[in-house]
Design a protein around this motif. Structure first.
Motif, PDB file in Angstrom:
ATOM      1  N   ILE A  28     -13.492   0.222  -4.312  1.00 40.42           N
ATOM      2  CA  ILE A  28     -12.391   0.428  -5.254  1.00 40.42           C
ATOM      3  C   ILE A  28     -12.956   1.131  -6.474  1.00 40.42           C
ATOM      4  O   ILE A  28     -13.932   0.667  -7.072  1.00 40.42           O
ATOM      5  N   MET A  29     -12.345   2.236  -6.847  1.00 33.41           N
ATOM      6  CA  MET A  29     -12.804   3.032  -7.976  1.00 33.41           C
ATOM      7  C   MET A  29     -12.090   2.611  -9.268  1.00 33.41           C
ATOM      8  O   MET A  29     -11.045   1.952  -9.219  1.00 33.41           O
ATOM      9  N   PRO A  30     -12.623   2.984 -10.419  1.00 32.39           N
ATOM     10  CA  PRO A  30     -11.953   2.668 -11.697  1.00 32.39           C
ATOM     11  C   PRO A  30     -10.530   3.238 -11.727  1.00 32.39           C
ATOM     12  O   PRO A  30     -10.296   4.375 -11.324  1.00 32.39           O
ATOM     13  N   GLY A  31      -9.595   2.426 -12.162  1.00 32.76           N
ATOM     14  CA  GLY A  31      -8.211   2.873 -12.275  1.00 32.76           C
ATOM     15  C   GLY A  31      -7.457   2.932 -10.967  1.00 32.76           C
ATOM     16  O   GLY A  31      -6.346   3.470 -10.919  1.00 32.76           O
ATOM     17  N   GLU A  32      -8.001   2.345  -9.912  1.00 33.66           N
ATOM     18  CA  GLU A  32      -7.341   2.385  -8.608  1.00 33.66           C
ATOM     19  C   GLU A  32      -6.671   1.045  -8.309  1.00 33.66           C
ATOM     20  O   GLU A  32      -7.213  -0.016  -8.601  1.00 33.66           O
ATOM     21  N   VAL A  33      -5.488   1.106  -7.693  1.00 33.23           N
ATOM     22  CA  VAL A  33      -4.775  -0.092  -7.262  1.00 33.23           C
ATOM     23  C   VAL A  33      -4.780  -0.125  -5.731  1.00 33.23           C
ATOM     24  O   VAL A  33      -4.273   0.790  -5.086  1.00 33.23           O
ATOM     25  N   LEU A  34      -5.377  -1.180  -5.177  1.00 32.05           N
ATOM     26  CA  LEU A  34      -5.441  -1.347  -3.731  1.00 32.05           C
ATOM     27  C   LEU A  34      -4.503  -2.471  -3.318  1.00 32.05           C
ATOM     28  O   LEU A  34      -4.611  -3.598  -3.813  1.00 32.05           O
ATOM     29  N   GLY A  35      -3.559  -2.180  -2.431  1.00 33.32           N
ATOM     30  CA  GLY A  35      -2.695  -3.210  -1.872  1.00 33.32           C
ATOM     31  C   GLY A  35      -3.370  -3.818  -0.661  1.00 33.32           C
ATOM     32  O   GLY A  35      -3.826  -3.103   0.231  1.00 33.32           O
ATOM     33  N   LEU A  36      -3.446  -5.138  -0.630  1.00 29.56           N
ATOM     34  CA  LEU A  36      -4.109  -5.867   0.457  1.00 29.56           C
ATOM     35  C   LEU A  36      -3.038  -6.640   1.221  1.00 29.56           C
ATOM     36  O   LEU A  36      -2.397  -7.522   0.663  1.00 29.56           O
ATOM     37  N   ILE A 205      -4.685  -2.923   5.515  1.00 32.75           N
ATOM     38  CA  ILE A 205      -4.017  -3.916   6.341  1.00 32.75           C
ATOM     39  C   ILE A 205      -5.078  -4.692   7.114  1.00 32.75           C
ATOM     40  O   ILE A 205      -5.884  -4.099   7.838  1.00 32.75           O
ATOM     41  N   LEU A 206      -5.086  -6.004   6.913  1.00 35.18           N
ATOM     42  CA  LEU A 206      -6.045  -6.880   7.573  1.00 35.18           C
ATOM     43  C   LEU A 206      -5.376  -7.652   8.703  1.00 35.18           C
ATOM     44  O   LEU A 206      -4.199  -8.019   8.613  1.00 35.18           O
ATOM     45  N   SER A 207      -6.137  -7.895   9.748  1.00 34.96           N
ATOM     46  CA  SER A 207      -5.679  -8.763  10.820  1.00 34.96           C
ATOM     47  C   SER A 207      -6.894  -9.449  11.429  1.00 34.96           C
ATOM     48  O   SER A 207      -7.887  -8.782  11.753  1.00 34.96           O
ATOM     49  N   GLN A 208      -6.841 -10.767  11.514  1.00 35.98           N
ATOM     50  CA  GLN A 208      -7.918 -11.556  12.116  1.00 35.98           C
ATOM     51  C   GLN A 208      -9.272 -11.236  11.473  1.00 35.98           C
ATOM     52  O   GLN A 208     -10.305 -11.167  12.121  1.00 35.98           O
ATOM     53  N   GLY A 209      -9.231 -11.048  10.154  1.00 39.47           N
ATOM     54  CA  GLY A 209     -10.461 -10.841   9.395  1.00 39.47           C
ATOM     55  C   GLY A 209     -10.985  -9.425   9.367  1.00 39.47           C
ATOM     56  O   GLY A 209     -11.988  -9.149   8.712  1.00 39.47           O
ATOM     57  N   ARG A 210     -10.324  -8.517  10.065  1.00 40.94           N
ATOM     58  CA  ARG A 210     -10.804  -7.149  10.131  1.00 40.94           C
ATOM     59  C   ARG A 210      -9.825  -6.184   9.478  1.00 40.94           C
ATOM     60  O   ARG A 210      -8.629  -6.440   9.423  1.00 40.94           O
ATOM     61  N   SER A 211     -10.345  -5.055   9.010  1.00 42.16           N
ATOM     62  CA  SER A 211      -9.501  -4.000   8.472  1.00 42.16           C
ATOM     63  C   SER A 211      -8.948  -3.176   9.626  1.00 42.16           C
ATOM     64  O   SER A 211      -9.696  -2.533  10.359  1.00 42.16           O
ATOM     65  N   ILE A 212      -7.615  -3.206   9.789  1.00 41.42           N
ATOM     66  CA  ILE A 212      -6.967  -2.409  10.826  1.00 41.42           C
ATOM     67  C   ILE A 212      -6.873  -0.957  10.385  1.00 41.42           C
ATOM     68  O   ILE A 212      -7.064  -0.032  11.168  1.00 41.42           O
ATOM     69  N   THR A 213      -6.569  -0.746   9.105  1.00 41.66           N
ATOM     70  CA  THR A 213      -6.498   0.598   8.557  1.00 41.66           C
ATOM     71  C   THR A 213      -6.547   0.533   7.043  1.00 41.66           C
ATOM     72  O   THR A 213      -6.243  -0.512   6.437  1.00 41.66           O
ATOM     73  N   ILE A 214      -6.924   1.639   6.412  1.00 42.10           N
ATOM     74  CA  ILE A 214      -6.928   1.748   4.952  1.00 42.10           C
ATOM     75  C   ILE A 214      -6.687   3.202   4.584  1.00 42.10           C
ATOM     76  O   ILE A 214      -7.180   4.111   5.262  1.00 42.10           O
ATOM     77  N   GLY A 215      -5.880   3.429   3.551  1.00 42.47           N
ATOM     78  CA  GLY A 215      -5.612   4.792   3.115  1.00 42.47           C
ATOM     79  C   GLY A 215      -4.402   4.854   2.212  1.00 42.47           C
ATOM     80  O   GLY A 215      -3.745   3.842   1.949  1.00 42.47           O
ATOM     81  N   THR A 216      -4.082   6.052   1.720  1.00 48.93           N
ATOM     82  CA  THR A 216      -2.851   6.234   0.958  1.00 48.93           C
ATOM     83  C   THR A 216      -1.676   6.096   1.920  1.00 48.93           C
ATOM     84  O   THR A 216      -1.836   6.186   3.147  1.00 48.93           O
ATOM     85  N   LEU A 217      -0.482   5.919   1.377  1.00 49.70           N
ATOM     86  CA  LEU A 217       0.687   5.778   2.244  1.00 49.70           C
ATOM     87  C   LEU A 217       0.925   7.051   3.050  1.00 49.70           C
ATOM     88  O   LEU A 217       1.313   6.985   4.221  1.00 49.70           O
TER      89      LEU A 217
END
Length: 312
Positions: A28-36, A205-217
């Motif tokens: 996560i970079m400065p000024g970034e909002v990450l939805g979990l 997006i997490l499932s069963q402890g793992r990252s399924i995907t990550i990125g901008t919408l």
């Protein structure tokens, strides 16, 4: 080049026979909002606890402000962090003012900020009342106020809008946007997806402890190849008489169009003189979420048990 505020590299967390987080890597970079996002037991709260230094990784490395959050050297850095747990709990005999004063001293926050935050979250009328007299929504507002103390550089919010009415929810997101503009990095975990998407830079997006995907919408929409819904007015069923449009029609005035066909379909629609209005709705966060969770391999369900979110 800015240094990442949070960095996780191949992080796993094991609780006896339960893998709560498995090989998780992100920054996560400065000024970034990450939805979990993820179901109960997906590992969201465990991930937050690893970043807070409340628990240590079984494998991999966690770095917050350039150091291990569990180390003694990271103690001072915690004053730059704000945290709102899913289930807010305070000493019920204290007043709202006393609660914030206590946390302000812990974080070396200025006294003036206490009254400013109580006003901001709509609790100025109840600052001298004991917390035991507060409703659930009022306790949540008080929790938000303590998380915002000290203008944190890293803010972790677990279900922050639970118990808030629509106006309070809107005011909360305005505060998040302000902190972002001031350079704060924010991790936002919420089950209320429609109100979140315009306030985040990326989603994981997490499932069963793992990252399924990550990125901008936009990146996630592209990955998922989800169609765009196009609503029209004035065509009066003409969609079905046009071979270019009929294959995408879902009603007399609506179409579901793949990304690669969007421009061609728009040109065909605009050629109709009777067209009086047109609206385009790309896949929203909820649809993206449902898509990626639908791709989760069921073969791994026995390997990764679902822990209770309030304990992990």
């Amino acid at each position: 080049m800015n240094q990442a505020i949070v960095q996780l590299d191949n992080v796993s967390k094991q609780y006896k026979n339960v893998c709560a987080v498995d090989a998780l890597s992100f920054s996560i970079m400065p000024g970034e909002v990450l939805g979990l996002f993820g179901h109960n037991g997906a590992g969201k709260t465990t991930t937050m606890k690893l970043i807070l230094g409340v628990t240590q990784a079984s494998q991999g490395s966690v770095s917050v402000f350039g150091m291990n959050p569990s180390s003694q050297q990271a103690w001072q850095g915690r004053k730059q962090m704000g945290y709102l747990p899913e289930n807010v709990s305070f000493y019920e005999q204290l007043t709202g003012l006393e609660v914030l004063t206590y946390f302000a001293r812990l974080k070396s926050a200025p006294k003036q900020q206490i009254t400013d935050l109580l006003n901001q979250v709509g609790l100025s009328h109840a600052l001298h009342r004991q917390v035991k007299t507060y409703s659930k929504g009022m306790r949540q507002r008080l929790g938000l106020a303590q998380a915002f103390l000290g203008k944190p550089k890293l803010l972790l919010l677990d279900e922050p809008t639970v118990g808030l009415d629509p106006i309070a929810t809107q005011e909360f997101y305005q505060s998040v946007d302000t902190l972002k503009k001031e350079g704060a990095s924010i991790i936002l975990c919420s089950h209320v997806l429609p109100g979140v998407e315009q306030h985040i830079d990326r989603a994981m997006i997490l499932s069963q402890g793992r990252s399924i995907t990550i990125g901008t919408l936009d990146e996630l929409r592209s990955q998922a190849q989800l169609p765009t819904k196009i609503k029209t007015r004035g065509l009066n069923g003409a969609i079905y008489t046009n071979s270019q449009l009929a294959q995408f029609a879902i009603s007399n005035d609506q179409l579901s169009v793949p990304k690669e066909e969007k421009i061609r379909v728009l040109k065909a629609l605009l050629a109709h003189e009777s067209l009086s209005d047109i609206q385009m709705e790309p896949a929203n966060l909820e649809q993206i979420y449902q898509h990626f969770l639908g791709l989760t391999p069921s073969t791994n369900q026995d390997k990764f048990a679902k822990p209770q979110e309030n304990t992990l």
